[in-house]
Scaffold this motif. Structure first.
Motif: not given
Length: 382
Positions: A253, A331, A335, A356, A360, A363
């Motif tokens: 991440s 995230q 974004d 993007y 997702r 998470r």
């Protein structure tokens, strides 16, 4: 990109990884995404280059190092090359499957599976999630019943990364319905066994190149030698290894967020609106300043967590904190970066759009972020 964590050996290893990615990954990434499947040949190439099994014992062809910083280098370079799908597959191999076999496998299992897994000649998967049970692992229904000399496995798994290509699968099954958390066992299942069946290759919004599948077990006969670890200790075995899995997700991440931020910094310096560079507007500078600060703080925490993992001191609580915070940060950063691209950020030809979509899932898998907060909260108030 962040460098404080690395020494000369890691930097030399990075050169090797970067050369591998340029040769074996970048020319094929778009085709893999379109096909929804990555060539097996790149796994073998990664094994030949010494990029797989970094923590596995050298006698089995592994790197023999518990230093997670080498894994971090691989993660960073793959994400810098927009190869999140391959990173997902290799992470399952190195951070999930191999540790289970190394730590829990008996001599015959280790001898059979570690050399091909380290060489990239075999691909592994971890089968936990079911249609009715994801983060709630105690709710799984896949069951292994005793038989003379072994077990009979029946059930279904879903959302299994590497499920299409997998040669060996670590399967979490219920073995004693009356024993609560002590009623689960891990099995090492050969994908060529009678009764093993692959279902659909699932169509995802992100990580398009990585194969994710349904798996079925229909009266699949297992021997006692297929048990991984101790009968009845499967849930405990999972809990012991979740910190590494969750740190791997956190590392992915943060590395992804950093790559996207760096690309966006270059983009807004070149892109113009109303006759001015986008980075000349105060709002743009404030957004960039906020993201840069959050990333720097996150790297400090991740560096600490990586050192703890390498020293076998990373707690489940610290891993949960890393996983939820880094994936939420990813995230937010991706974004906000996409917003700075404007309409172009929504176009899949731009890496920020693919990042993007890829972000997702972070998470969700490895335990949802809501579960991570529950783990942390329970520890605080117990």
């Amino acid at each position: 990109m962040h460098r404080d964590l690395y020494n000369t050996d890691h930097r030399a290893f990075r050169d090797t990884v970067r050369e591998f990615v340029a040769r074996e990954v970048t020319p094929h990434r778009e085709r893999w995404d379109s096909a929804g499947l990555i060539d097996r040949t790149v796994w073998a190439a990664a094994g030949t280059q010494g990029l797989l099994g970094l923590a596995a014992p050298q006698q089995y062809g592994g790197g023999g190092s518990d230093d997670f910083r080498y894994r971090m280098v691989v993660i960073e370079e793959l994400l810098a090359a927009d190869a999140a799908s391959l990173n997902a597959g290799l992470s399952v191999q190195d951070d999930l499957v191999l540790p289970y076999v190394v730590d829990l496998g008996h001599a015959a299992q280790r001898q059979r599976w570690l050399p091909p897994l380290c060489a990239g000649e075999a691909i592994g998967a971890l089968a936990l999630t079911e249609p009715g049970a994801g983060s709630d692992l105690l709710g799984i229904r896949t069951q292994a019943k005793p038989r003379a000399g072994g077990w009979v496995l029946n059930g279904q798994k879903t959302f299994i990364t590497n499920g299409v290509l997998a040669d060996v699968v670590v399967v979490f099954a219920r073995t004693d319905p009356a024993a609560g958390s002590r009623g689960f066992t891990l099995f090492l299942v050969d994908a060529t066994a009678d009764g093993f069946r692959r279902g659909r290759k699932l169509n995802k919004i992100g990580l398009r190149g990585n194969d994710t599948a349904e798996l079925f077990f229909d009266d699949l006969e297992l021997s006692e030698g297929d048990v991984l670890g101790t009968v009845g200790s499967g849930f405990g075995h999972l809990m012991e290894r979740l910190p590494r899995e969750r740190l791997s997700i956190a590392a992915t991440s943060l590395a992804s967020a950093q790559v996207v931020f760096d690309q966006t910094l270059d983009y807004v310096a070149q892109r113009k609106a109303f006759g001015k560079r986008v980075d000349s507007f105060q709002n743009s500078r404030f957004v960039l300043a906020e993201m840069a600060t959050e990333l720097d703080i996150a790297w400090t925490y991740l560096d600490r967590s990586i050192r703890l993992l390498s020293d076998h001191l990373l707690s489940p609580i610290d891993a949960a904190k890393s996983k939820w915070w880094m994936s939420d940060l990813q995230q937010r950063v991706v974004d906000r970066c996409l917003q700075l691209y404007g309409g172009y950020g929504y176009m899949l030809e731009y890496p920020v759009a693919r990042a993007y979509a890829d972000a997702r899932i972070q998470r969700i898998f490895g335990g949802t972020n809501e579960i991570m907060k529950e783990i942390i909260g329970r520890d605080l108030v117990r």
